[in-house]
Scaffold this motif. Structure first.
Motif, PDB file in Angstrom:
ATOM      1  N   ARG A   1       7.070 -22.918  -2.699  1.00 42.50           N
ATOM      2  CA  ARG A   1       6.037 -21.762  -2.648  1.00 42.50           C
ATOM      3  C   ARG A   1       5.909 -21.111  -3.934  1.00 42.50           C
ATOM      4  O   ARG A   1       7.125 -20.934  -4.681  1.00 42.50           O
ATOM      5  N   PRO A   2       4.667 -20.912  -4.358  1.00 47.18           N
ATOM      6  CA  PRO A   2       4.479 -20.446  -5.648  1.00 47.18           C
ATOM      7  C   PRO A   2       4.691 -18.981  -5.717  1.00 47.18           C
ATOM      8  O   PRO A   2       4.814 -18.112  -4.900  1.00 47.18           O
ATOM      9  N   VAL A   3       5.062 -18.559  -7.034  1.00 46.37           N
ATOM     10  CA  VAL A   3       5.483 -17.125  -7.367  1.00 46.37           C
ATOM     11  C   VAL A   3       3.976 -16.433  -7.323  1.00 46.37           C
ATOM     12  O   VAL A   3       3.123 -16.777  -7.728  1.00 46.37           O
ATOM     13  N   PHE A   4       3.959 -15.065  -6.474  1.00 43.17           N
ATOM     14  CA  PHE A   4       2.745 -14.340  -6.685  1.00 43.17           C
ATOM     15  C   PHE A   4       3.342 -12.957  -6.994  1.00 43.17           C
ATOM     16  O   PHE A   4       4.368 -12.539  -6.898  1.00 43.17           O
ATOM     17  N   GLU A   5       2.199 -12.202  -7.276  1.00 42.89           N
ATOM     18  CA  GLU A   5       2.262 -10.635  -7.576  1.00 42.89           C
ATOM     19  C   GLU A   5       1.581 -10.025  -6.363  1.00 42.89           C
ATOM     20  O   GLU A   5       0.433  -9.991  -6.285  1.00 42.89           O
ATOM     21  N   PRO A   6       2.545  -9.372  -5.630  1.00 39.43           N
ATOM     22  CA  PRO A   6       1.805  -8.870  -4.471  1.00 39.43           C
ATOM     23  C   PRO A   6       1.204  -7.601  -4.333  1.00 39.43           C
ATOM     24  O   PRO A   6       0.073  -7.412  -3.703  1.00 39.43           O
ATOM     25  N   GLU A   7       1.214  -6.870  -5.603  1.00 38.78           N
ATOM     26  CA  GLU A   7       0.450  -5.650  -5.896  1.00 38.78           C
ATOM     27  C   GLU A   7      -1.097  -5.941  -5.945  1.00 38.78           C
ATOM     28  O   GLU A   7      -1.982  -5.274  -6.054  1.00 38.78           O
ATOM     29  N   THR A   8      -1.148  -7.282  -6.555  1.00 38.38           N
ATOM     30  CA  THR A   8      -2.687  -7.664  -6.942  1.00 38.38           C
ATOM     31  C   THR A   8      -3.413  -8.321  -5.825  1.00 38.38           C
ATOM     32  O   THR A   8      -4.591  -8.421  -6.009  1.00 38.38           O
ATOM     33  N   LEU A   9      -2.800  -8.373  -4.516  1.00 37.97           N
ATOM     34  CA  LEU A   9      -3.492  -8.972  -3.426  1.00 37.97           C
ATOM     35  C   LEU A   9      -4.288  -7.879  -2.737  1.00 37.97           C
ATOM     36  O   LEU A   9      -3.824  -6.894  -2.502  1.00 37.97           O
ATOM     37  N   PRO A  10      -5.493  -8.385  -2.097  1.00 38.83           N
ATOM     38  CA  PRO A  10      -6.164  -7.376  -1.483  1.00 38.83           C
ATOM     39  C   PRO A  10      -5.757  -6.990  -0.101  1.00 38.83           C
ATOM     40  O   PRO A  10      -4.878  -7.590   0.436  1.00 38.83           O
ATOM     41  N   VAL A  11      -6.149  -5.793   0.132  1.00 39.15           N
ATOM     42  CA  VAL A  11      -5.725  -5.158   1.508  1.00 39.15           C
ATOM     43  C   VAL A  11      -6.623  -5.830   2.556  1.00 39.15           C
ATOM     44  O   VAL A  11      -7.665  -5.557   2.713  1.00 39.15           O
ATOM     45  N   GLU A  12      -5.990  -6.505   3.591  1.00 39.94           N
ATOM     46  CA  GLU A  12      -6.763  -7.052   4.583  1.00 39.94           C
ATOM     47  C   GLU A  12      -6.833  -6.345   5.785  1.00 39.94           C
ATOM     48  O   GLU A  12      -7.979  -6.508   6.637  1.00 39.94           O
TER      49      GLU A  12
ATOM     50  N   HIS B   1       0.124   1.672   6.747  1.00 40.00           N
ATOM     51  CA  HIS B   1       0.866   0.094   6.701  1.00 40.00           C
ATOM     52  C   HIS B   1      -0.347  -0.726   6.089  1.00 40.00           C
ATOM     53  O   HIS B   1      -1.216  -0.996   7.255  1.00 40.00           O
ATOM     54  N   GLU B   2      -0.392  -1.345   4.826  1.00 40.65           N
ATOM     55  CA  GLU B   2      -1.131  -2.325   4.816  1.00 40.65           C
ATOM     56  C   GLU B   2      -0.825  -3.769   5.029  1.00 40.65           C
ATOM     57  O   GLU B   2       0.163  -3.793   4.996  1.00 40.65           O
ATOM     58  N   GLU B   3      -1.716  -4.737   5.325  1.00 48.67           N
ATOM     59  CA  GLU B   3      -1.565  -5.964   5.523  1.00 48.67           C
ATOM     60  C   GLU B   3      -2.001  -6.716   4.446  1.00 48.67           C
ATOM     61  O   GLU B   3      -3.308  -6.719   4.078  1.00 48.67           O
ATOM     62  N   ARG B   4      -1.260  -7.412   3.720  1.00 48.77           N
ATOM     63  CA  ARG B   4      -2.000  -8.275   2.754  1.00 48.77           C
ATOM     64  C   ARG B   4      -1.391  -9.768   2.878  1.00 48.77           C
ATOM     65  O   ARG B   4      -0.488  -9.955   3.485  1.00 48.77           O
ATOM     66  N   VAL B   5      -1.957 -10.822   2.273  1.00 45.08           N
ATOM     67  CA  VAL B   5      -1.638 -12.159   2.535  1.00 45.08           C
ATOM     68  C   VAL B   5      -1.753 -12.827   1.342  1.00 45.08           C
ATOM     69  O   VAL B   5      -2.892 -12.563   0.475  1.00 45.08           O
ATOM     70  N   PHE B   6      -0.893 -13.739   0.943  1.00 51.68           N
ATOM     71  CA  PHE B   6      -1.054 -14.773  -0.280  1.00 51.68           C
ATOM     72  C   PHE B   6      -1.274 -16.029   0.178  1.00 51.68           C
ATOM     73  O   PHE B   6      -0.281 -16.404   1.290  1.00 51.68           O
ATOM     74  N   ARG B   7      -2.339 -16.647  -0.215  1.00 53.90           N
ATOM     75  CA  ARG B   7      -2.731 -18.064   0.385  1.00 53.90           C
ATOM     76  C   ARG B   7      -2.531 -19.041  -0.702  1.00 53.90           C
ATOM     77  O   ARG B   7      -3.017 -18.613  -1.902  1.00 53.90           O
TER      78      ARG B   7
ATOM     79  N   ARG C   1       2.017 -13.768   4.878  1.00 55.29           N
ATOM     80  CA  ARG C   1       1.315 -12.378   5.147  1.00 55.29           C
ATOM     81  C   ARG C   1       2.473 -11.474   5.385  1.00 55.29           C
ATOM     82  O   ARG C   1       3.470 -11.770   5.598  1.00 55.29           O
ATOM     83  N   PHE C   2       2.192 -10.258   4.657  1.00 59.52           N
ATOM     84  CA  PHE C   2       3.214  -9.368   4.532  1.00 59.52           C
ATOM     85  C   PHE C   2       2.645  -7.635   4.836  1.00 59.52           C
ATOM     86  O   PHE C   2       1.497  -7.557   4.398  1.00 59.52           O
ATOM     87  N   PHE C   3       3.595  -6.889   5.109  1.00 60.55           N
ATOM     88  CA  PHE C   3       3.176  -5.540   4.840  1.00 60.55           C
ATOM     89  C   PHE C   3       3.674  -4.733   3.412  1.00 60.55           C
ATOM     90  O   PHE C   3       4.613  -5.256   3.052  1.00 60.55           O
TER      91      PHE C   3
END
Length: 240
Positions: A3-14, A181-187, A194-196
């Motif tokens: 699974r690729p590395v990602f920056e969680p803070e940059t992902l939009p709040v869904e 509690h934000e839900e964000r997702v990295f695709r 999907r994570f909080f």
């Protein structure tokens, strides 16, 4: 495929939990929490969790964390750490004090208290254990028991600089407000995660009894991943 590395803070709040019921203020007190843990509640942990541990040939490593609820005059706070950047596991992330269970640990509570003392110098005699939440299985192969405890001042902290970059406190009421509690997702091509996340603004006024303290620089503490998921389960437990 890795699974690729990602920056969680940059992902939009869904989504957020703004439509969920709040936790009664009476439950966010020492007596309210004691009463809650004495009950036998029927409740379900949060369905959104990390990717399952897929290596069926290796058992997950047993670990425990202490969820330290500091008894302050203005209300309970949650003591958290920011992990050092050079660590192999969860480097730079916001975490509860905790770690792997050792053979000499009698149980998860013993592991959580020992690790909290080693990481931030918290005297176990200042901690009143209330109970534990269901185990949480991380995507990195740990089966973590969150042990909930009230921390009674006065106490002093001395962070282990090899493991902990910073120690800070966040009001329990903030973390138990589902609107935060934000839900964000990295695709990516072969899946999604999907994570909080529960970003908390940095301030100059957070209390700390010795040791490292909250940084007064602007920005926020980005609480996410396993730590946020366990806090979300704590909310589910208190709101049940």
């Amino acid at each position: 495929m890795i699974r690729p590395v990602f920056e969680p803070e940059t992902l939009p709040v869904e989504a957020t939990g703004a439509d969920l019921p709040p936790v009664s203020g009476g439950r966010l007190t020492p007596d309210g929490l004691r009463a809650r843990f004495e009950q036998r509640l029927s409740w379900a942990p949060e369905p959104i969790v990390e990717a399952p541990w897929r290596d069926t040939h290796v058992d997950p490593r047993v670990a425990a964390v202490l969820v330290p609820l500091v008894v302050r005059d203005h209300g309970l706070t949650v003591l958290l750490t920011q992990r050092a950047d050079h660590l192999n596991d969860h480097a730079g992330q916001v975490s509860f004090p905790g770690g792997r269970q050792e053979p000499f640990d009698a149980n998860a509570t013993a592991t959580a208290l020992r690790e909290a003392q080693e990481e931030v110098g918290l005297d176990p005699s200042r901690v009143e254990i209330l109970g534990a939440l269901p185990d949480y299985l991380t995507g990195t192969g740990f089966r973590v028991t969150p042990v909930i405890g009230l921390v009674h001042p006065p106490f002093t902290l001395e962070a282990d600089a090899l493991e902990v970059a910073e120690v800070f406190e966040v009001p329990l009421a903030f973390l138990m407000n589902p609107a935060h509690h934000e839900e964000r997702v990295f695709r990516w091509e072969n899946g999604e995660r999907r994570f909080f996340a529960m970003p908390y603004p940095r301030t100059a006024s957070l209390e700390s009894d010795g040791g490292a303290s909250a940084n007064s620089v602007g920005g926020h503490y980005f609480i996410w991943g396993a730590t946020a998921a366990m806090l979300r389960n704590f909310y589910r437990f208190l709101a049940a």
